[in-house]
Design an enzyme around this catalytic site. Structure first.
Site, PDB file in Angstrom:
ATOM      1  N   ASP A  33     -29.097  24.755 -17.073  1.00  0.00           N
ATOM      2  CA  ASP A  33     -29.386  23.384 -16.639  1.00  0.00           C
ATOM      3  C   ASP A  33     -30.812  22.983 -17.028  1.00  0.00           C
ATOM      4  OD1 ASP A  33     -28.817  20.958 -15.473  1.00  0.00           O
ATOM      5  OD2 ASP A  33     -29.131  21.643 -13.409  1.00  0.00           O
ATOM      6  N   ARG A  46     -31.683  12.580 -24.486  1.00  0.00           N
ATOM      7  CA  ARG A  46     -31.123  13.768 -23.830  1.00  0.00           C
ATOM      8  C   ARG A  46     -30.478  14.731 -24.828  1.00  0.00           C
ATOM      9  NH1 ARG A  46     -30.276  13.777 -18.458  1.00  0.00           N
ATOM     10  NH2 ARG A  46     -28.408  15.029 -18.732  1.00  0.00           N
ATOM     11  N   HIS A  50     -30.288  18.953 -25.506  1.00  0.00           N
ATOM     12  CA  HIS A  50     -29.123  19.837 -25.683  1.00  0.00           C
ATOM     13  C   HIS A  50     -29.254  20.655 -26.966  1.00  0.00           C
ATOM     14  CE1 HIS A  50     -27.329  18.091 -22.210  1.00  0.00           C
ATOM     15  NE2 HIS A  50     -27.078  16.917 -22.754  1.00  0.00           N
ATOM     16  N   ASN A  81     -18.726  16.945 -16.129  1.00  0.00           N
ATOM     17  CA  ASN A  81     -19.667  16.384 -17.116  1.00  0.00           C
ATOM     18  C   ASN A  81     -19.070  15.215 -17.905  1.00  0.00           C
ATOM     19  OD1 ASN A  81     -21.277  19.582 -17.746  1.00  0.00           O
ATOM     20  ND2 ASN A  81     -22.011  17.886 -16.494  1.00  0.00           N
ATOM     21  N   ARG A  84     -20.528  11.653 -17.579  1.00  0.00           N
ATOM     22  CA  ARG A  84     -21.757  11.202 -18.263  1.00  0.00           C
ATOM     23  C   ARG A  84     -21.434  10.094 -19.270  1.00  0.00           C
ATOM     24  NH1 ARG A  84     -25.717  16.411 -18.748  1.00  0.00           N
ATOM     25  NH2 ARG A  84     -25.309  17.152 -16.641  1.00  0.00           N
ATOM     26  N   LEU A 208     -24.016  25.504  -6.914  1.00  0.00           N
ATOM     27  CA  LEU A 208     -23.150  26.144  -7.908  1.00  0.00           C
ATOM     28  C   LEU A 208     -22.540  25.142  -8.884  1.00  0.00           C
ATOM     29  CD1 LEU A 208     -21.170  28.791  -5.818  1.00  0.00           C
ATOM     30  CD2 LEU A 208     -22.902  29.233  -7.549  1.00  0.00           C
TER      31      LEU A 208
END
Ligand code: IPE
Ligand code: IPE
Ligand code: MG
Length: 256
Positions: A33, A46, A50, A81, A84, A208
């Protein structure tokens, strides 16, 4: 224990840090993360975060392998995810497909066996095909298992297992009384892998996020504020050092 190459930077760093090379966790799982925060901190998109995170993956796979870790599960993309923005999910899928293609040769040559945990059928065709090629090409490798959790959700995994088991009961193949913890574990995506000994989460969140919720029942947790793109061999060694200082009790009593 498989013979370790004492000349690798990973083993040298481990010895330097005083790690017990006989007690390296067999299975490490990582919630990678902080890519977004890494990029935002630099005023970058962003997706650049990645891409930087992918570089960390390459290093960590090699280093974990050099240390004798037998399985490494990386949380790469969760079922949640998809919430997003489309630009980010598309970019991530492209990156995953690209990485699978680019790394195939080196994975094969370095004894890495690629596996995928998750709803692989829910991935774009090109990504699924690259991953399937990777799984197929490396299936006889046995140095380290690289288990990529992609389109993975812990709850989805349990639902999928329940569906298979329920179908077996409906078909009269097993009775409800025969279902035990082994039955459930055997139908999870991770069947065949030991439970993670150590769970690392980068970027500091204390949760988690739906990762390996069954398998981490007794995993040791190590949460570091370090963002995934900044995670290095030194951080991996520190996490293992933390792990080696824990007393694992599994609900029992350990005499001192
Ligand atoms: C982790 O980094 C990578 C994925 C979830 C795909 P994030 O993208 O979640 O980074 P932050 O949490 O926004 O910093
Ligand atoms: C978990 O991180 C998923 C991956 C690392 C792939 P997230 O960034 O999605 O988790 P939350 O949203 O902070 O819980
Ligand atoms: Mg995040």
């Amino acid at each position: 224990m498989q013979q370790l190459d004492m000349e690798t930077p990973a083993v040298k760093a481990a010895i330097q840090a005083g790690l017990d090379l006989q007690r390296i966790p067999a299975h490490i799982a990582i919630i990678m993360d902080g890519n977004g925060r890494w990029a935002a901190g630099r005023g970058l998109p962003r997706l650049i975060g990645h891409r930087q995170g992918y570089k960390t993956v390459r290093n960590i796979v090699r280093e974990a392998s050099d240390l004798g870790v037998k399985a490494l599960t990386l949380y790469t993309f969760s079922t949640e995810n998809w919430r997003r923005p489309e630009e980010e999910t598309t970019g991530l899928m492209k990156l995953i497909g690209e990485a699978a293609r680019q790394e195939l040769r080196s994975m094969y040559q370095n004894g890495v066996r690629v596996q995928v945990s998750g709803r692989i059928n829910g991935l774009p065709t090109e990504v699924r095909e690259e991953l399937q090629r990777g799984i197929e090409t490396t299936k006889s490798n046995d140095r380290i298992i690289l288990n990529l959790a992609i389109n993975y959700g812990g709850r989805a995994e349990i639902v999928d297992a329940m569906r298979i088991i329920a179908a077996q009961v409906a078909a009269g193949e097993i009775t409800p009384e025969q279902i035990d913890e082994q039955t459930v574990a055997a139908h999870l995506y991770t069947h065949g892998l030991p439970d993670p000994d150590l769970l690392i989460r980068t970027a500091g969140e204390m949760r988690l996020s739906n990762f390996l919720i069954w398998q981490t029942a007794y995993s040791e947790l190590h949460i570091t504020p370090t963002l995934w793109p900044d995670f290095t061999l030194a951080h991996l060694v520190a996490a293992i050092d933390d792990y080696q200082k824990r007393v694992r009790k599994f609900g029992g009593v350990v005499s001192s």
